[in-house]
Design a protein around this motif. Structure first.
Motif, PDB file in Angstrom:
ATOM      1  N   PHE A  24       0.865  -1.176   0.000  1.00 36.55           N
ATOM      2  CA  PHE A  24       0.000   0.000   0.000  1.00 36.55           C
ATOM      3  C   PHE A  24       0.900   1.224   0.000  1.00 36.55           C
ATOM      4  CE2 PHE A  24      -1.438  -3.673   2.183  1.00 36.55           C
ATOM      5  CZ  PHE A  24      -2.597  -3.957   1.486  1.00 36.55           C
ATOM      6  N   ALA A  25       0.683   2.133  -0.939  1.00 34.07           N
ATOM      7  CA  ALA A  25       1.582   3.281  -1.064  1.00 34.07           C
ATOM      8  C   ALA A  25       0.789   4.579  -1.110  1.00 34.07           C
ATOM      9  CB  ALA A  25       2.426   3.146  -2.335  1.00 34.07           C
ATOM     10  N   GLN A  26       1.221   5.532  -0.287  1.00 32.95           N
ATOM     11  CA  GLN A  26       0.654   6.883  -0.320  1.00 32.95           C
ATOM     12  C   GLN A  26       1.758   7.841  -0.742  1.00 32.95           C
ATOM     13  OE1 GLN A  26      -1.094   8.192   3.390  1.00 32.95           O
ATOM     14  NE2 GLN A  26      -1.538  10.243   2.610  1.00 32.95           N
ATOM     15  N   ARG A  27       1.536   8.548  -1.835  1.00 32.23           N
ATOM     16  CA  ARG A  27       2.550   9.478  -2.348  1.00 32.23           C
ATOM     17  C   ARG A  27       2.172  10.915  -1.987  1.00 32.23           C
ATOM     18  NH1 ARG A  27       6.359   7.115  -5.569  1.00 32.23           N
ATOM     19  NH2 ARG A  27       5.883   4.935  -6.059  1.00 32.23           N
ATOM     20  N   TYR A  28       3.216  11.735  -1.750  1.00 36.81           N
ATOM     21  CA  TYR A  28       3.010  13.127  -1.354  1.00 36.81           C
ATOM     22  C   TYR A  28       3.580  14.054  -2.415  1.00 36.81           C
ATOM     23  CZ  TYR A  28       1.993  11.248   3.281  1.00 36.81           C
ATOM     24  OH  TYR A  28       1.454  10.554   4.330  1.00 36.81           O
ATOM     25  N   LYS A  29       3.083  15.301  -2.401  1.00 39.12           N
ATOM     26  CA  LYS A  29       3.561  16.304  -3.350  1.00 39.12           C
ATOM     27  C   LYS A  29       4.918  16.826  -2.921  1.00 39.12           C
ATOM     28  CE  LYS A  29      -0.659  18.172  -5.352  1.00 39.12           C
ATOM     29  NZ  LYS A  29      -1.753  19.116  -5.057  1.00 39.12           N
ATOM     30  N   MET A  30       5.783  17.038  -3.884  1.00 37.59           N
ATOM     31  CA  MET A  30       7.101  17.637  -3.632  1.00 37.59           C
ATOM     32  C   MET A  30       6.952  19.159  -3.687  1.00 37.59           C
ATOM     33  SD  MET A  30       9.570  15.102  -5.760  1.00 37.59           S
ATOM     34  CE  MET A  30       8.781  15.406  -7.334  1.00 37.59           C
ATOM     35  N   PRO A  31       8.020  19.901  -3.311  1.00 36.32           N
ATOM     36  CA  PRO A  31       7.927  21.365  -3.342  1.00 36.32           C
ATOM     37  C   PRO A  31       7.486  21.920  -4.710  1.00 36.32           C
ATOM     38  CG  PRO A  31       9.901  20.711  -2.164  1.00 36.32           C
ATOM     39  CD  PRO A  31       9.295  19.443  -2.728  1.00 36.32           C
ATOM     40  N   ASP A  32       7.798  21.192  -5.785  1.00 38.06           N
ATOM     41  CA  ASP A  32       7.392  21.687  -7.113  1.00 38.06           C
ATOM     42  C   ASP A  32       5.917  21.393  -7.432  1.00 38.06           C
ATOM     43  OD1 ASP A  32       7.294  18.978  -7.734  1.00 38.06           O
ATOM     44  OD2 ASP A  32       8.907  19.028  -9.215  1.00 38.06           O
ATOM     45  N   GLY A  33       5.213  20.804  -6.473  1.00 43.51           N
ATOM     46  CA  GLY A  33       3.781  20.555  -6.654  1.00 43.51           C
ATOM     47  C   GLY A  33       3.453  19.223  -7.309  1.00 43.51           C
ATOM     48  N   LYS A  34       4.492  18.509  -7.759  1.00 45.70           N
ATOM     49  CA  LYS A  34       4.256  17.207  -8.406  1.00 45.70           C
ATOM     50  C   LYS A  34       4.398  16.087  -7.379  1.00 45.70           C
ATOM     51  CE  LYS A  34       5.897  18.470 -13.028  1.00 45.70           C
ATOM     52  NZ  LYS A  34       7.213  19.114 -13.264  1.00 45.70           N
ATOM     53  N   TYR A  35       3.636  15.026  -7.571  1.00 49.00           N
ATOM     54  CA  TYR A  35       3.759  13.865  -6.686  1.00 49.00           C
ATOM     55  C   TYR A  35       5.082  13.146  -6.940  1.00 49.00           C
ATOM     56  CZ  TYR A  35      -0.972  14.244  -4.955  1.00 49.00           C
ATOM     57  OH  TYR A  35      -2.098  14.688  -4.331  1.00 49.00           O
ATOM     58  N   TYR A  36       5.738  12.761  -5.858  1.00 54.03           N
ATOM     59  CA  TYR A  36       6.980  11.984  -5.966  1.00 54.03           C
ATOM     60  C   TYR A  36       6.671  10.655  -6.650  1.00 54.03           C
ATOM     61  CZ  TYR A  36      11.199   9.479  -4.500  1.00 54.03           C
ATOM     62  OH  TYR A  36      12.360   8.762  -4.492  1.00 54.03           O
TER      63      TYR A  36
END
Ligand code: OOG
Ligand code: NI
Length: 268
Positions: A238-250
């Motif tokens: 199960f994976a939850q991805r977060y936004k990086m400073p540039d606004g894109k998801y890692y």
């Protein structure tokens, strides 16, 4: 080589759920059947030996031919593994994580067993359309399995199960019921599933832009030369991805977390 990404993943899924019955039950648990029972798959992972007939690059060729691109590489010193991940320009396609065991770093007896297995394999097999879900291309004794297991759980798993998806991964971001990994873990535990607790139930987190958890693998019977034995098969991640400073998801992986995810096929 496969001509179509979606049919390749359908075939991989059929082969995977065959020895991972939990995956069906987890789908039922997490899918919102009233709205959309579809579950988005973050990535699929493969394991292999770094020998010429079976190398990571040979497996990767199947995905490169379908338009995938190599994106990241990872080193697991203690487990003696190298890995790479691949992404498709169409972001709705699952990512692919392929690792390979550095066979030359194993003990002499273990190297001997691995060479004995791979020697039984047809060198052209790796190029066949169904290779990625073709299982083991050799026969293995229970003693050999146990010798491998003492030194490398990874080597033992691969020797027993061969080439197939090691796990599929639910993209928590795209669930309807919740988009929080902690909630998914609670639902899984309440339903009686056992989570991998190596390095904590949640590996990584917002600070590395990726949080991951996994069930401990199901068990399946493997036919050894003279007997069959119930051993760990495949798990569900199960994976939850977060936004990086540039606004894109890692979109990458996190080596420290991956190191613990590998242990989902441990016996204990
Ligand atoms: C791969 C473990 C790593 C991830 O998502 O970090 C991994 C394996 O167990 O073969 O899948
Ligand atoms: Ni994974």
């Amino acid at each position: 080589m496969h001509s179509n990404v979606d049919t390749l993943f359908e075939n991989l899924w059929e082969n995977y759920v065959d020895i991972t019955p939990s995956a069906y039950k987890i789908h039922e648990l997490l899918a919102d059947s009233e709205n959309d029972s579809h579950i988005v798959n973050d990535h699929v992972a493969f394991r292999t030996f770094n020998l010429p007939k079976t190398s990571l690059d040979k497996l990767a060729a199947h995905f490169l031919a379908l338009g995938y691109e190599e994106k990241g590489d990872y080193d697991f010193a203690a487990k003696k593994l190298d890995a790479k991940h691949f992404e498709h320009p169409d972001e709705t396609k699952p990512k692919v994580f392929i690792s390979e065991l550095r066979v030359q770093e194993m003990s002499e007896p273990v190297q001997k067993i691995i060479h004995k297995l791979v020697d039984q394999m047809d060198g052209a097999a790796v190029e066949k359309e169904d290779f990625l879900y073709s299982g083991a291309h050799w026969s293995l004794t229970k003693d050999e399995y146990e010798t491998l297991l003492e030194e490398s759980e990874y080597a033992a798993w691969l020797a027993a199960w061969g080439f197939r998806a090691n796990h599929f991964t639910v993209s928590v971001n795209f669930l309807n019921k919740t988009q929080e990994l902690a909630d998914v873990n609670t639902m899984l535990k309440d339903a009686g599933f056992t989570l991998n607790t190596s390095g904590g139930e949640i590996k990584g987190g917002e600070e590395v832009f990726l949080a991951q958890s996994a069930t401990m693998a199901d068990h399946g019977y493997v036919q050894f030369e003279s007997e069959s034995k119930l051993i760990p098969s495949c798990f569900y991640e199960f994976a939850q991805r977060y936004k990086m400073p540039d606004g894109k998801y890692y979109q990458g992986f996190v080596a420290a977390s991956a190191d613990k995810i590998f242990e989902s096929t441990n016996s204990k």
